[in-house]
Design a protein around this motif. Structure first.
Motif, PDB file in Angstrom:
ATOM      1  N   PRO A 310       0.940  -1.285  -0.007  1.00  0.00           N
ATOM      2  CA  PRO A 310      -0.015  -0.137   0.042  1.00  0.00           C
ATOM      3  C   PRO A 310       1.069   1.264   0.133  1.00  0.00           C
ATOM      4  N   VAL A 311       0.399   2.235  -0.712  1.00  0.00           N
ATOM      5  CA  VAL A 311       1.134   3.583  -0.749  1.00  0.00           C
ATOM      6  C   VAL A 311       0.182   4.756  -0.583  1.00  0.00           C
ATOM      7  N   LEU A 312       0.548   5.731   0.035  1.00  0.00           N
ATOM      8  CA  LEU A 312       0.011   6.942   0.415  1.00  0.00           C
ATOM      9  C   LEU A 312       0.929   7.728   0.110  1.00  0.00           C
ATOM     10  N   ASN A 313       0.519   8.896  -1.003  1.00  0.00           N
ATOM     11  CA  ASN A 313       1.377   9.699  -1.573  1.00  0.00           C
ATOM     12  C   ASN A 313       0.919  11.133  -1.389  1.00  0.00           C
ATOM     13  N   LEU A 314       1.674  11.776  -0.399  1.00  0.00           N
ATOM     14  CA  LEU A 314       1.156  13.083  -0.108  1.00  0.00           C
ATOM     15  C   LEU A 314       1.912  14.134  -0.673  1.00  0.00           C
ATOM     16  N   ALA A 329       3.008  11.456 -10.719  1.00  0.00           N
ATOM     17  CA  ALA A 329       3.474  10.465 -11.707  1.00  0.00           C
ATOM     18  C   ALA A 329       3.584   8.908 -11.061  1.00  0.00           C
ATOM     19  N   LEU A 330       3.720   8.935  -9.836  1.00  0.00           N
ATOM     20  CA  LEU A 330       4.155   7.810  -9.089  1.00  0.00           C
ATOM     21  C   LEU A 330       3.083   6.526  -9.467  1.00  0.00           C
ATOM     22  N   GLU A 331       1.712   7.028  -9.340  1.00  0.00           N
ATOM     23  CA  GLU A 331       0.750   6.055  -9.576  1.00  0.00           C
ATOM     24  C   GLU A 331       0.936   5.282 -11.027  1.00  0.00           C
ATOM     25  N   GLU A 332       1.436   5.865 -11.925  1.00  0.00           N
ATOM     26  CA  GLU A 332       1.617   5.351 -13.417  1.00  0.00           C
ATOM     27  C   GLU A 332       2.571   4.016 -13.312  1.00  0.00           C
ATOM     28  N   TYR A 333       3.684   4.350 -12.528  1.00  0.00           N
ATOM     29  CA  TYR A 333       5.071   3.382 -12.356  1.00  0.00           C
ATOM     30  C   TYR A 333       4.949   2.188 -11.500  1.00  0.00           C
TER      31      TYR A 333
END
Length: 373
Positions: A310-314, A329-333
């Protein structure tokens, strides 16, 4: 009396009113400066404290120290949180002062919080590489926590460049990271409209900055150089305006202390290990290798698709250092099926010191972690 004559008669009165206002403003300003100088002269260095939450050094290696912050509640979440900060500036921006401390707020909500302090590299550290920092120091701190808590995985919070490091680490060691949180972390470095990225070479590459020549000439990269670079991104606001506003601030001892704490943090800039700086500038800024899957850390390739936890990107909506598009952009990779992005209406520094963010950010992190225990 003609209309023109009336205006002529009124002119000395208008001029007199202007001079009176100006004189009063000057008197008020002088009074503020005199009162402010009294406040400034009575302050002592030991009063300008950053990093206020009690902590204990639990692991040390070379100049790196792993701190555990003193828990504030008896019952904490079972998995500890390790904060990985950037190499630039000191990590205690996340624990700046009473009332403005991400760390203190996380502790109050039941987290067990650890922080890596990179220390101050010296000439003997000139040859440290990203391999040393990621496969070495970060991995050793993670393993210390895994052994101490008898856990297979821990939670990771990477801040700014530390977020990029945490992405690399989670790609290389996904079996050791239960949940990954990134905060104002650059991912896509091809951001030509952002001055920091442009200065680093995202558009011109080596023509923007000859990092090889810089490292060969200087060894370590001076912290003062990096400070000037960051200040020049907003020269009026960061270089002039805040000092023009200082007379208004100096009259309040509390506001003056807040100002000086920020100044102390800003100008407390460690030098950067030359080889680490070389690789980070070339591989990330100039060649954007992270999203291409071409970054090599030691003998291992960083592949963001290995990130399945799981990733939480703030991210900060008004960030001038790490634009939202770079972080998003993180979600794409990555390959995680549990991805959450959350924004806050502030700039880069506002993520640490804004009162509204301090109210909303810690519960966001803790609530997200609780359902993934």
């Amino acid at each position: 009396m003609s209309l023109l004559g009336g205006h002529q008669a009124m002119l000395p009165f208008a001029l007199q009113m202007g001079l009176e206002d100006l004189t009063q403003e000057y008197a008020d300003l002088t009074e503020k400066i005199v009162h402010g100088m009294d406040n400034l002269s009575s302050l002592r260095e030991e009063e300008i404290i950053v990093g206020v939450t009690p902590k204990e050094a639990v692991y040390q290696e070379d100049k790196v120290t792993l701190y555990r912050f003193e828990p504030k509640v008896k019952k904490t979440l079972s998995v500890p949180l390790l904060i990985v900060y950037a190499l630039v500036n000191r990590p205690f921006m996340v624990d700046l002062q009473e009332g403005r401390s991400l760390v203190a707020n996380l502790l109050s909500l039941g987290l067990d919080v650890y922080l890596i302090d990179w220390g101050y590299p010296t000439r003997s550290d000139r040859w440290l590489t990203l391999d040393d920092y990621i496969n070495g120091y970060i991995n050793n701190c993670v393993d210390f926590l895994r052994d101490h808590y008898e856990l297979d995985k821990i939670n990771l919070l990477g801040v700014c460049q530390g977020g990029t490091f945490s992405l690399c680490y989670s790609s290389l060691y996904p079996e050791k990271v239960q949940n990954l949180i990134t905060m104002v972390a650059p991912v896509n470095f091809d951001m030509p409209n952002t001055l920091l990225n442009a200065r680093g070479g995202c558009t011109l590459g080596p023509e923007a900055i000859d990092v090889d020549l810089m490292v060969e000439a200087l060894g370590n990269i001076p912290g003062d150089y990096l400070n000037i670079e960051f200040l020049m991104l907003k020269p009026l606001q960061l270089g002039y305006q805040k000092y023009l506003d200082l007379p208004e601030i100096m009259g309040s001892r509390d506001k003056l202390l807040n100002f000086l704490r920020m100044e102390k943090w800003i100008f407390d800039s460690p030098d950067q290990a030359g080889e680490t700086y070389r690789q980070f500038l070339k591989d990330f800024y100039q060649e954007n290798k992270l999203i291409k899957g071409e970054v090599m850390i030691g003998d291992s390739r960083v592949d963001l698709s290995n990130i399945t936890m799981p990733v939480l990107n703030l991210y900060a909506e008004k960030d001038h250092l790490v634009p939202p598009s770079s972080s998003l952009a993180l979600e794409e990779y990555i390959s995680s099926e549990d991805y959450t992005a959350k924004s806050f209406p502030v700039g880069h520094i506002g993520m640490y010191v804004s009162g509204k963010v301090q109210r909303d950010l810690p519960p966001t992190i803790v609530d997200w972690l609780k359902v993934r225990e």
